[in-house]
Enzyme design. Structure first.
Site, PDB file in Angstrom:
ATOM      1  N   LYS A  27       0.845  -1.201   0.000  1.00  0.00           N
ATOM      2  CA  LYS A  27       0.000   0.000   0.000  1.00  0.00           C
ATOM      3  C   LYS A  27       0.878   1.249   0.000  1.00  0.00           C
ATOM      4  O   LYS A  27       2.090   1.164   0.239  1.00  0.00           O
ATOM      5  CB  LYS A  27      -0.909  -0.018   1.225  1.00  0.00           C
ATOM      6  CG  LYS A  27      -0.154   0.069   2.536  1.00  0.00           C
ATOM      7  CD  LYS A  27      -1.084   0.064   3.726  1.00  0.00           C
ATOM      8  CE  LYS A  27      -0.282   0.265   5.013  1.00  0.00           C
ATOM      9  NZ  LYS A  27      -1.128   0.525   6.156  1.00  0.00           N
ATOM     10  N   ARG A  86     -10.826   0.675  14.185  1.00  0.00           N
ATOM     11  CA  ARG A  86     -10.811   1.292  12.851  1.00  0.00           C
ATOM     12  C   ARG A  86     -11.799   0.509  11.990  1.00  0.00           C
ATOM     13  O   ARG A  86     -12.951   0.387  12.366  1.00  0.00           O
ATOM     14  CB  ARG A  86      -9.383   1.310  12.271  1.00  0.00           C
ATOM     15  CG  ARG A  86      -8.441   2.115  13.165  1.00  0.00           C
ATOM     16  CD  ARG A  86      -7.152   2.564  12.484  1.00  0.00           C
ATOM     17  NE  ARG A  86      -6.484   1.586  11.642  1.00  0.00           N
ATOM     18  CZ  ARG A  86      -5.167   1.504  11.471  1.00  0.00           C
ATOM     19  NH1 ARG A  86      -4.365   2.346  12.093  1.00  0.00           N
ATOM     20  NH2 ARG A  86      -4.632   0.601  10.680  1.00  0.00           N
ATOM     21  N   TYR A 129      14.446  30.470   4.879  1.00  0.00           N
ATOM     22  CA  TYR A 129      13.423  31.311   5.508  1.00  0.00           C
ATOM     23  C   TYR A 129      13.601  31.421   7.024  1.00  0.00           C
ATOM     24  O   TYR A 129      13.814  30.421   7.698  1.00  0.00           O
ATOM     25  CB  TYR A 129      12.028  30.744   5.226  1.00  0.00           C
ATOM     26  CG  TYR A 129      11.753  30.599   3.756  1.00  0.00           C
ATOM     27  CD1 TYR A 129      11.750  31.708   2.908  1.00  0.00           C
ATOM     28  CD2 TYR A 129      11.495  29.349   3.201  1.00  0.00           C
ATOM     29  CE1 TYR A 129      11.500  31.571   1.558  1.00  0.00           C
ATOM     30  CE2 TYR A 129      11.239  29.208   1.850  1.00  0.00           C
ATOM     31  CZ  TYR A 129      11.248  30.320   1.032  1.00  0.00           C
ATOM     32  OH  TYR A 129      11.004  30.187  -0.306  1.00  0.00           O
TER      33      TYR A 129
END
Ligand SMILES: Cc1ncc(COP(=O)(O)O)c(C=O)c1O
Length: 366
Positions: free
Chosen positions: A35, A128, A256
């Site tokens: 997967k 789940r 940054y």
């Protein structure tokens, strides 16, 4: 000079891992879980490598992933276990994919679509997908009624890996479900609940099949054991070339927010990979790459498509040149940093480090 980051997947390592894991859990059958783009390794190429090495099954989440494998030429048995409401399972029948079904609606849809065999998914505590214990009698009754229409080829659950005690509790619930099915005349040949950690920890968890994900890619599911301790070879090496070298004086910042400033005069190597490619943004000032034969720190914030590495002052004895490859993670045995090192540096687990690599990064599998 290559200008791209590359995910190199070592096919021989994938196949070595199949051999090691098969021997570790014999006589249980072995599923390779592919997967999520095979945990970032490339779904079709990895699946073909596993198939060639003789795994018994391939596991994916949904029918989209399963169909992509078939379209890529994968012939092995494929199980898919997470389906949206209303799924008709017609593609399962058309592409010879075995659904693992969690409820009556999915079981009926498989029967209606002409799917010849399914696995039942039961929830033993993960909360789940999967039928909860109160739903087992009705699901199992219907499965028995459908004998001759849909074969119940497998029964599966998934463990939480919380503790041996909690896992034992789930395994006991699974055994109860096997008994309830047997009372209805059903004994699924494939009974499976263990993924990498449980399969390598408890012999009793292996039953008749094991679903190996992480370990198949040569990574350890344990904090206290490295790949080599398990006899596994990490298959993925992520590298990127140096596309720029810049001298920066002491006090100068990079990227940054200037989360890093040079403490001495130094040089920065620019690498063309960033968080859009799956490199965690907070790898800056915590992770290291292997470059020019040494570990060197990623400094400043990782940007969307680029990051910088401190390579130190110009030193003929310690050269880094344009085009040199920096290795982010790979095989510790080759002196590379590991996915686990990156996980530690970025506050996550090795699963996430590899699985979140962007599918758009070029991959080679050989
Ligand atoms: C149902 C199921 N089985 C097996 C696996 C493989 O797990 P691991 O990578 O820990 O081996 C997963 C992955 O999360 C899964 O969801």
């Amino acid at each position: 000079m290559t200008r791209e980051a590359v995910v190199a997947v070592d096919r021989a390592a994938l196949q070595h891992n199949v051999d090691v894991l098969r021997r570790a859990v014999a006589p249980a059958a072995v599923m390779a879980v592919v997967k999520a783009n095979a945990y970032g390794h490339g779904a079709v190429e990895s699946a073909l490598a596993f198939e060639e090495a003789g795994v018994d099954w391939l596991g994916v989440v949904d029918l989209d992933e399963a169909v992509a494998l078939r379209e890529g030429g994968v012939d092995a048995s494929i199980l898919s276990w997470l389906h949206a409401p209303g799924e008709t399972f017609e593609r399962a029948a058309a592409f010879r994919i075995t659904p693992a079904v969690s409820d009556l609606e999915q079981l009926e849809a498989c029967a209606a679509a002409g799917v010849p065999a399914v696995h039942l998914v039961i929830d033993t505590g993960l909360s789940r997908n999967g039928a909860t214990s109160s739903e087992w009698p009705a699901l199992f009754d219907r499965a028995a009624e459908l004998a001759g229409v849909v074969e119940i080829e497998g029964l599966m659950t998934h463990l939480s890996n919380t503790s041996p005690h909690e896992d034992g509790h789930q395994m006991a619930a699974f055994v109860r479900a096997v008994g309830l099915l047997a009372e209805r005349g059903i004994t699924p040949p494939l009974q499976h609940l263990a993924a990498s950690a449980a399969a390598l920890s408890y012999q009793a968890s292996r039953i008749t099949m094991v679903r190996f994900g992480l370990a198949m890619y040569g990574l350890s599911p344990f904090d206290d054991r490295a790949s080599a301790d398990l006899g596994l070879r990490p298959a993925m090496t992520l590298s990127a070339p140096v596309i720029g070298i810049k001298a920066v004086p002491a006090g100068e910042g990079t990227s940054y927010g200037y989360t890093w400033r040079a403490s001495v005069d130094t040089r920065l190597a620019l690498l063309p990979i960033g968080y859009a490619d799956g490199i965690a943004r907070h790898a800056g000032n915590s992770a290291q790459v292997l470059l020019g034969g040494r570990m060197r720190p990623v400094v400043g914030r990782v940007a969307m498509n680029a990051l910088t590495v401190d390579i130190g002052p110009d030193d003929p004895a310690d050269p880094v040149r344009l085009g040199d490859e920096a290795v982010f993670w790979g095989d510790e045995a080759a002196g590379h940093p590991t996915a686990a090192d990156w996980a530690d540096a970025t506050g996550t687990i090795n699963y996430e480090v590899v699985a979140t690599l962007s599918p758009r990064l070029p991959r080679s599998c050989r």
